[in-house]
Scaffold this motif. Structure first.
Motif, PDB file in Angstrom:
ATOM      1  N   HIS A  73       0.833  -1.210   0.000  1.00 30.19           N
ATOM      2  CA  HIS A  73       0.000   0.000   0.000  1.00 30.19           C
ATOM      3  C   HIS A  73       0.863   1.255   0.000  1.00 30.19           C
ATOM      4  CE1 HIS A  73      -3.448   2.563   0.701  1.00 30.19           C
ATOM      5  NE2 HIS A  73      -2.828   3.081   1.763  1.00 30.19           N
ATOM      6  N   PHE A  74       1.924   1.213   0.803  1.00 34.03           N
ATOM      7  CA  PHE A  74       2.856   2.350   0.829  1.00 34.03           C
ATOM      8  C   PHE A  74       3.605   2.466  -0.497  1.00 34.03           C
ATOM      9  CE2 PHE A  74       6.918   4.132   2.876  1.00 34.03           C
ATOM     10  CZ  PHE A  74       6.552   5.418   2.519  1.00 34.03           C
ATOM     11  N   MET A  75       3.930   1.300  -1.107  1.00 40.18           N
ATOM     12  CA  MET A  75       4.689   1.322  -2.365  1.00 40.18           C
ATOM     13  C   MET A  75       3.905   1.983  -3.495  1.00 40.18           C
ATOM     14  SD  MET A  75       7.751   0.095  -2.234  1.00 40.18           S
ATOM     15  CE  MET A  75       8.030  -0.408  -3.918  1.00 40.18           C
ATOM     16  N   LYS A  76       2.579   1.860  -3.449  1.00 34.07           N
ATOM     17  CA  LYS A  76       1.766   2.466  -4.502  1.00 34.07           C
ATOM     18  C   LYS A  76       1.872   3.989  -4.501  1.00 34.07           C
ATOM     19  CE  LYS A  76      -1.732  -1.177  -4.719  1.00 34.07           C
ATOM     20  NZ  LYS A  76      -3.173  -1.503  -4.558  1.00 34.07           N
ATOM     21  N   LYS A  77       2.195   4.561  -3.367  1.00 35.29           N
ATOM     22  CA  LYS A  77       2.262   6.024  -3.251  1.00 35.29           C
ATOM     23  C   LYS A  77       3.603   6.582  -3.706  1.00 35.29           C
ATOM     24  CE  LYS A  77      -0.859   6.033   0.750  1.00 35.29           C
ATOM     25  NZ  LYS A  77      -1.016   6.447   2.163  1.00 35.29           N
ATOM     26  N   ILE A  78       4.557   5.695  -3.952  1.00 34.61           N
ATOM     27  CA  ILE A  78       5.910   6.146  -4.266  1.00 34.61           C
ATOM     28  C   ILE A  78       6.047   6.270  -5.778  1.00 34.61           C
ATOM     29  CG2 ILE A  78       8.368   5.656  -4.064  1.00 34.61           C
ATOM     30  CD1 ILE A  78       7.711   4.030  -1.562  1.00 34.61           C
ATOM     31  N   PRO A  79       6.452   7.441  -6.309  1.00 39.85           N
ATOM     32  CA  PRO A  79       6.593   7.586  -7.764  1.00 39.85           C
ATOM     33  C   PRO A  79       7.781   6.807  -8.289  1.00 39.85           C
ATOM     34  CG  PRO A  79       7.365   9.548  -6.651  1.00 39.85           C
ATOM     35  CD  PRO A  79       6.762   8.680  -5.585  1.00 39.85           C
TER      36      PRO A  79
END
Length: 903
Positions: free
Chosen positions: A184-190
């Motif tokens: 979930h956190f990885m999805k927010k990382i460009p």
């Protein structure tokens, strides 16, 4: 010292071992900052302590912490490493080389750094072992432009890095288990993001703090350190003695926050040495928002600012890299922005000292002005100076408003209104109620009403309660108000009225008071001088020499003083008088009215006549003669002459008469001079015309010659005015009628009351001779001289004189202002008001079918008017005898009716 560039094999870096810095030391190229994406993760080693994670605004504590970091052993390194162990060893090697650590302490510090870290996502909490706790995380978009590449996979989990310049390092505690990654956190990382790890903690065996800032080259995936599998670019390590864990925590939190700043991010990537890095920290601290303690509740969310300062201003390069600002200068003002650069710092001057000197110098000058009573010089600021300055202000309003509107027009195309007539207050228009058939009503103005003014002032009063709504007023509206203020202010400035005279024919010039008394060329000279001063003021205002602008305004006073040598005092009193124009004109008209009272006399032919200075319409003459005061004045004049006089003309003026053509515009190009036998002999002997009379009344009199062609042309002009919509067929079907009304002696070319010898000259030939012989080659001056009336006759006298004697006749208005007669293109244009002394027909105008017909009516006598030219000179206006003989003809003697005015 080694050099490095980002994400390329030839990257270089610099290791610096000391020195101070300032915000002005940052210098990097904008194009070098393209393409960086980072994710900053701050971590700490709490050693059994846990802190609250609420994000608080920055305060002055940050600056004190930065000073501690500056005083401590701060290092920046470009390190090529493959693992966490290697990076830590390189940092400790640098500390040991700087004699900051001994071997025993080094081993303990290394052991603490390599202990297993735990993150926020971990379930268990352990207060016994050192652990890593994530404080802040945020994704960082590209520096330029400020938006993420939308083509990148922003919604899918971050894949493992495949950049050939990036290495995957192995941690001492094993590889990262990808099954435990927070997707979930990885999805927010460009895509392309890099990490910044912040490690802080306290160790009881340390006596002094250990601080290190590390930039890895290239970025390395340090498994086990970050809680997501992204490469690490930066490391910040702070270890210190026991008892200051909260301070270390705040420093770590500050570093994690500062790494999210766009400007400092670019500095961190491109800094060449430690001084650049510290300068970037100083610059960031200058821009943070400071809240006083105790003024806010941590449980309440602080609203973001309404407007965020531009980041472009912070990117402006300052002093080139490597230049160190002296510490002494920082003591006077350590933190300042570009706003203060123009106050003296560019010239190595102290800001406060400079401002103090300016204040003292201003006070000294004010003391001099007060002691010498310099305020008395204000009396020399006349309309010349005031109008130049006022005109400049108006032009500034207009120019600035138009500039902004044109700029907005480029950004937002203008939508033109389809029907501009809908925007007017058409129902308030005031027009003439009575007009001749076929004549268009004339616009007189706007009906007097109170609703508009009442509404305006009510809105002005209620505006104090509408501050919330006023913020929605568009900027073009404000620019329009400024434009209106500038344009409307031009109306009351005499300077702009005089400017319009350059392109205005004399007959169309308004009846300004100064045009009555000042020659037009002098008016133009005064205007050109004022225009030159205005242009000079504008050039100075827009140039780097704008600081001397007040002195140039003062210089206008001296320029005005020089005009005393070019103009007479009387001329300047009309051109440069501070009295408002309308008031001065009213006073002048009142004085002229007193001077232009009716005067009765016996003329040189022995007939009584009444005159009034200037030209009066028949309507004004009827009203004036109905005033008992004027009648008594006329009677007193003839009583002093011991002559009885009866005002018969008033009977004609007040009787009802049928409708007749008026006014009729006649264009006359020939004039006649009629004399008796004795006069003829005198003219032939002297080979010219002599002026008759005394002093200023010494004239040569000429009348207008009106032929049939002039009458026909006048009839066409009259019909075009009263029936403008006639078709060509109606024009061809029209029957001539004007000649049935031209019954006055002014149109009888075969008879004269003054003699049998008639000299006929073209007006052009006569004026050319007068110009060369009497005016020295200058154009003659034509003025409204008098309105003379007898029993039934009204004569408008046009005075023609040389410019050299203008002062004698300056009280008489120039002919351009006359409503009845003017000179144009070698012709006298006469607007006849009464062309017949005996009216036998009534004029009927039909606007529908475009016809004008006459019907017989019982005849009635009426007044008639005509124009006489009075040439003023003292010598003889000479012509060769042959010319005189060519222009002489014989005429019959008409019955002299002038004696009928005597009873």
């Amino acid at each position: 010292m080694c050099k490095r560039k980002v994400s390329r094999p030839d990257e270089e870096a610099v290791v610096d071992h000391g020195g101070t810095s300032s915000v002005l030391n940052i210098h990097y190229e904008k194009e070098e900052l393209e393409g960086h994406r980072t994710l900053f993760v701050g971590v700490r080693m709490p050693m059994g302590r846990q802190s609250h994670r609420h994000h608080r605004p920055h305060s002055s504590k940050h600056r004190r912490r930065a000073e501690r970091m500056r005083a401590g052993s701060v290092a920046q390194e470009d390190i090529n490493t493959e693992s966490t162990t290697t990076s830590h060893d390189l940092v400790l090697d640098h500390q040991e080389a700087a004699h900051e650590l001994d071997d025993s302490v080094r081993m303990k510090v290394r052991e603490a750094l390599l202990k297993r870290h735990h993150h926020q996502s971990d379930k268990k909490r352990n207060n016994l072992l050192p652990m890593v706790k994530s404080l802040t995380d945020s994704g960082r978009r590209q520096s330029e432009p400020h938006h993420m590449d939308k083509a990148g996979p922003a919604t899918s989990p971050q894949p493992l890095p495949t950049n050939p310049d990036m290495k995957i390092g192995a941690a001492d505690n094993g590889q990262m288990d990808l099954s435990k990654v927070d997707t979930h956190f990885m999805k927010k990382i460009p895509t392309g993001a890099e990490a910044s790890n912040v490690l802080v903690g306290e160790l009881d065996f340390l006596e002094r703090s250990i601080v290190a800032f590390v930039r890895l080259s290239p970025a390395v995936l340090l498994t086990g350190l970050t809680e997501v599998p992204i490469p690490t670019r930066f490391l910040f390590i702070l270890l210190g003695p026991d008892g200051k864990a909260q301070q270390y925590h705040e420093i770590g939190r500050s570093m994690a926050t500062i790494m999210t700043d766009e400007i400092f991010h670019d500095v961190a990537y491109k800094a060449k040495d430690r001084s650049d890095l510290l300068a970037g920290i100083d610059e960031f601290l200058d821009q943070v928002t400071v809240l006083p303690p105790g003024e806010w509740d941590p449980s309440i969310r602080i609203e973001p600012p309404k407007s965020v300062p531009s980041q472009e201003k912070r990117k402006m390069p300052g002093v080139p890299n490597g230049t160190v600002v002296p510490v002494e200068e920082e003591q006077h003002g350590e933190h300042h922005g570009p706003e203060l650069q123009r106050t003296g710092r560019d010239y190595e001057l102290s800001y406060l000292s400079l401002r103090t000197c300016i204040g003292l110098w201003t006070a000294f000058l004010c003391l001099i002005l007060v002691a010498t009573d310099a305020s008395s010089l204000v009396c020399y600021i006349t309309r010349f100076t005031e109008e130049a300055f006022a005109a400049l202000i108006c032009l500034i309003f207009i120019y600035e408003a138009l500039e902004k509107l044109f700029h907005l027009g480029e950004l937002y195309p203008i939508n033109r209104h389809a029907d501009l007539d809908k925007l007017t207050l058409a129902f308030l228009k005031l027009e003439t109620e009575s007009a001749a058939p076929g004549e268009q009503p004339r616009f007189l103005g706007i009906r007097e009403q109170r609703m508009t003014g009442l509404g305006i002032f009510l809105l002005m009063g209620l505006s104090v309660f509408m501050t919330g709504a006023l913020q929605f007023i568009p900027m073009p509206v404000l620019y329009g108000v400024f434009l209106y203020m500038g344009v409307s202010s031009l109306k009351g400035i005499q300077f702009f009225d005089r400017l319009k005279l350059f392109g205005m024919p004399a007959k169309h010039q308004p009846d300004f008071i100064y045009l009555r008394h000042v020659p037009l060329r002098k008016v133009h000279l005064f205007t050109l001088t004022q225009l030159t001063c205005l242009v000079l003021l504008w050039v100075i205002k827009t140039s780097p020499a704008a600081i001397v602008f007040p002195m140039m305004v003062l210089a206008l006073v001296f320029i005005r003083k020089l005009l005393d040598f070019c103009f007479s005092k009387r001329e300047l009193s009309y051109l440069d008088d501070l009295m408002p124009e309308n008031k001065k004109k009213k006073l002048d008209d009142d004085s002229k009215k007193a001077e232009r009272a009716f005067h009765g006399r016996i003329n040189d032919r022995g007939f009584p006549e009444v005159s009034h200075e200037g030209h009066m319409s028949i309507e004004d003459l009827r009203n004036a003669l109905q005033d008992e005061t004027n009648v008594m004045q006329i009677m007193r004049d003839f009583k002093r002459l011991r002559r009885y006089y009866e005002l018969k003309i008033l009977d004609y003026l007040t009787k009802p008469i049928p409708n007749y053509p008026k006014p009729v515009e006649l264009h006359i190009s020939e004039v006649i001079h009629v004399t008796n036998y004795n006069g003829f002999n005198g003219i032939m002997q002297s080979e010219g015309f002599k002026a008759q009379g005394y002093d200023n009344e010494k004239f040569s009199w000429w009348s207008l010659k009106i032929d049939e062609e002039s009458i026909k042309a006048a009839e066409e002009r009259y019909l075009e005015k009263v029936l403008p919509n006639r078709s060509q067929e109606q024009k061809e079907r029209h029957e001539k009628f004007l000649s049935q009304y031209t019954t006055s002696p002014a149109f009888d070319t075969d008879k004269s009351r003054y003699g049998t010898f008639r000299f006929t000259f073209s007006l052009k030939e006569l004026m050319e001779a007068y110009k060369e012989q009497m005016c020295g080659g200058q154009d003659p001056v034509l003025r409204e001289y008098k309105t003379v009336f007898y029993k039934q006759e009204i004569m408008y006298v046009v005075l023609i004189h040389s410019p050299e004697v203008s002062e004698k006749f300056e009280n008489f208005p120039k002919i351009e202002k006359s409503s009845f007669v003017y000179y144009e293109e070698d012709q006298i244009v006469w607007k006849a008001q009464a062309i017949g002394n005996k009216i036998e027909f009534e004029l009927i105008l039909n606007a529908e079918d475009g016809t004008a017909t006459v019907e017989p009516v019982p005849y009635c006598y009426y007044v008639w008017d005509h124009v006489s030219l009075a040439f003023h000179f003292n010598d003889v206006l000479q012509f060769p005898k042959e010319t005189l003989q060519e222009h002489i003809t014989h005429c019959d003697v008409d019955k002299p009716v002038l004696h009928q005015t005597v009873v």
